[in-house]
Write an enzyme that holds these catalytic residues in place. Structure first.
Site, PDB file in Angstrom:
ATOM      1  N   GLU A 220      40.972  37.018  44.346  1.00  7.99           N
ATOM      2  CA  GLU A 220      40.212  38.136  43.771  1.00  7.99           C
ATOM      3  C   GLU A 220      38.797  37.614  43.613  1.00  7.99           C
ATOM      4  O   GLU A 220      38.504  36.843  42.704  1.00  7.99           O
ATOM      5  CB  GLU A 220      40.873  38.516  42.435  1.00  7.99           C
ATOM      6  CG  GLU A 220      40.587  39.948  42.030  1.00  7.99           C
ATOM      7  CD  GLU A 220      39.365  40.021  41.141  1.00  7.99           C
ATOM      8  OE1 GLU A 220      38.247  40.132  41.714  1.00  7.99           O
ATOM      9  OE2 GLU A 220      39.511  39.960  39.920  1.00  7.99           O
TER      10      GLU A 220
ATOM     11  N   CYS B 270      33.479  41.394  38.056  1.00 10.01           N
ATOM     12  CA  CYS B 270      33.418  41.533  39.524  1.00 10.01           C
ATOM     13  C   CYS B 270      33.346  42.990  39.933  1.00 10.01           C
ATOM     14  O   CYS B 270      32.960  43.297  41.054  1.00 10.01           O
ATOM     15  CB  CYS B 270      34.647  40.912  40.166  1.00 10.01           C
ATOM     16  SG  CYS B 270      34.869  39.213  39.743  1.00 10.01           S
TER      17      CYS B 270
HETATM   18  C1  SIN Z   1      37.018  41.008  37.148  1.00  7.45           C
HETATM   19  O1  SIN Z   1      35.855  40.971  36.811  1.00  7.45           O
HETATM   20  O2  SIN Z   1      37.404  40.386  38.111  1.00  7.45           O
HETATM   21  C2  SIN Z   1      38.051  41.781  36.403  1.00  7.45           C
HETATM   22  C3  SIN Z   1      37.614  43.071  35.929  1.00  7.45           C
HETATM   23  C4  SIN Z   1      38.741  43.957  35.452  1.00  7.45           C
HETATM   24  O3  SIN Z   1      39.910  43.588  35.434  1.00  7.45           O
HETATM   25  O4  SIN Z   1      38.420  45.083  35.132  1.00  7.45           O
END
Ligand code: SIN
Length: 475
Positions: free
Chosen positions: A249, A283
């Site tokens: 991820e 992210c």
């Molecule tokens: C992430 O920033 O990778 C996770 C964000 C989320 O689970 O909403």
């Protein structure tokens, strides 16, 4: 100060830097405590123990594993306030957001406690009358994970819960910047009855050393990583030698699109939620805004007015909505990208003042063009560049013009356009008239260089299961 109601959550702490690493509060720079680190040999021993524990764990009835996971979920919820406080202290996010993350993190444990009982195989009609064909699903074995600092609990439970539900044992290396929540949440798993060799938290001398052990140890069968595309690529390359399964991820560059037929008030609210969650450090945060030129000025004015109301400060203080960023390096990167955009012709809508410490003032940038560096790079901070567009075709070209493909968002009230754009966006996730898309019940993940695999949803557990085909002859 690490004063919480349930001190058993902190039983892992060591007394000094000689025994471990220091954890610092990014809001005020104070050392909160020291967590233990392990030698390479000790980490290898953890893996061997995990391999032994995994066999017992996998042999347990799924319903029994499910019950232990359920109990873990309940303990996380009972300790929500303490965990949230620890999170704000070590990560910086406002307390209300930290409470939200504890609930979000717990939701994966609850969800996969239920999914543990549903790892069904299938029967397959055979092509010859005397054969019977079926599949069963089995745990991959020892799974390990490397998790980031931006979601110190949810990024662990989103991986640990499906692994344990599937019958794997699980070892996690949390981020060195935010290990308190990781150890505390594991402590609650032990109190729930999950064996210590089935769930382990390890920290080594440094992250690359642990990464090398995880990717080269023959007993590790699966690696799950959340972090940058650059590090994900290295881990995938290293895992290739033993053909280990990986879930990645990785980075994102989410476009947030506002069409001329959008509800502008709703789009502003969605933009605020998507951009400024965790001070812009997720992210899936909107990284670049594309707004139709006919509503550009209207949107920018309303968005900026809302952004100017955001309260920046120490996450433990009442009413704070944007906490510090995680480190000086992070702050310098955000500032450098923003200053470069201004040099290239972008303009802050309201004046943008430097703040002390690790705080960064939220800012909306107008007059941004798709060619600016800030548009192609992940900002990971509270800066919102807004670009004007004229046609859907031009928009799709710009939105997909990136190596990343994690999250994307758009606002439109035209159902024909909604379908067309949702299908045309090359992303693993699309928020339609919605700025917050994450939930335990849906598959989270990206395409292109944003990663491989899905977390959450009914798909999340498959990442920790092998499919075995059984062919019965002579029936
Ligand atoms: C992430 O920033 O990778 C996770 C964000 C989320 O689970 O909403």
């Amino acid at each position: 100060m690490l004063n919480i109601n349930n001190p058993s959550l902190l039983s892992f702490l060591v007394s000094s830097e000689d025994d471990g690493i220091a954890v610092t509060n990014p809001a005020i720079g104070e050392v909160l405590g020291y967590v233990p680190i392990q030698t390479e040999q000790a980490i290898e021993q953890c893996i061997e123990q995990a391999s032994i524990g995994q066999k017992r764990w996998a042999a347990m009835a799924a319903k029994e594993r499910s019950g232990l996971l359920r109990c873990w979920f309940e303990l996380i919820m009972e300790n929500k306030e303490d965990l949230a406080r620890l999170m704000t202290l070590e990560q910086g996010k406002p307390l209300a957001e930290a409470q939200g993350e504890v609930v979000y993190g717990a939701s994966f444990v609850e969800w996969f406690a239920e999914e543990a009982k549903r790892t069904n195989g299938e029967t397959i009609p055979a092509i010859a009358g005397n054969k019977r064909l079926m599949t069963i699903k089995q745990p991959v074995g020892v799974a390990c994970a490397i998790t980031p600092w931006n979601f110190p609990i949810a990024m662990i439970t989103r991986k640990a819960a499906p692994a344990l539900a599937a019958g794997c044992s699980f070892i996690v290396k949390p981020a060195e910047l935010t290990p308190l929540c990781a150890f505390a949440v594991a402590e609650l798993a032990y109190q729930a009855g999950i064996p210590r060799d089935v769930l382990q938290v390890v920290l080594g001398q440094d992250a690359p050393t642990v990464g090398s052990i995880f990717t080269s140890h023959p007993l590790i069968r699966k690696l799950s990583f959340t972090g940058s595309t650059q590090v994900g690529r290295i881990l995938m390359e290293k895992s290739a030698h033993d053909i280990k399964r990986t879930s990645m991820e990785l980075g994102g560059n989410a476009p947030f699109i506002v069409f001329d037929d959008a509800n502008i008030e709703a789009a502003v609210q969605g933009a605020l939620a998507s951009k400024f969650r965790n001070a812009g450090q997720t992210c899936v945060c909107a990284n670049r805004f594309y707004v139709h030129s006919s509503i550009y000025d209207q949107f920018v004015t309303k968005f900026d007015a809302a952004v100017q109301q955001l309260n920046v400060g120490n996450g433990l203080e009442d009413g704070v909505q944007v906490g510090p960023v995680i480190s000086l390096q992070a702050k310098q990167n955000i500032q450098a990208l923003t200053e470069r955009a201004i040099e290239q012709g972008a303009n802050p809508v309201s004046s943008w003042q430097p703040l002390d410490g690790l705080f960064v003032a939220p800012v909306v940038l107008k007059d941004v063009t798709h060619q600016m560096d800030i548009v192609s790079q992940e900002i990971f901070g509270p800066v919102a560049p807004v670009i004007a567009f004229d046609s859907d075709e031009e928009l799709i070209e710009m939105a997909n013009d990136t190596i990343y493909g994690l999250a994307s968002y758009f606002y439109s009230q035209n159902i024909h356009r909604v379908w067309k754009i949702a299908e045309a966006l090359e992303y693993g996730m699309v928020g339609i008239n919605e700025g917050i898309i994450s939930t335990e019940v849906a598959p989270f993940g990206g395409v292109k260089q944003s990663g491989i695999g899905r977390e959450g949803g009914k798909q999340g557990i498959d990442e920790y299961l092998d499919i075995k085909y059984l062919c019965f002859g002579g029936s």
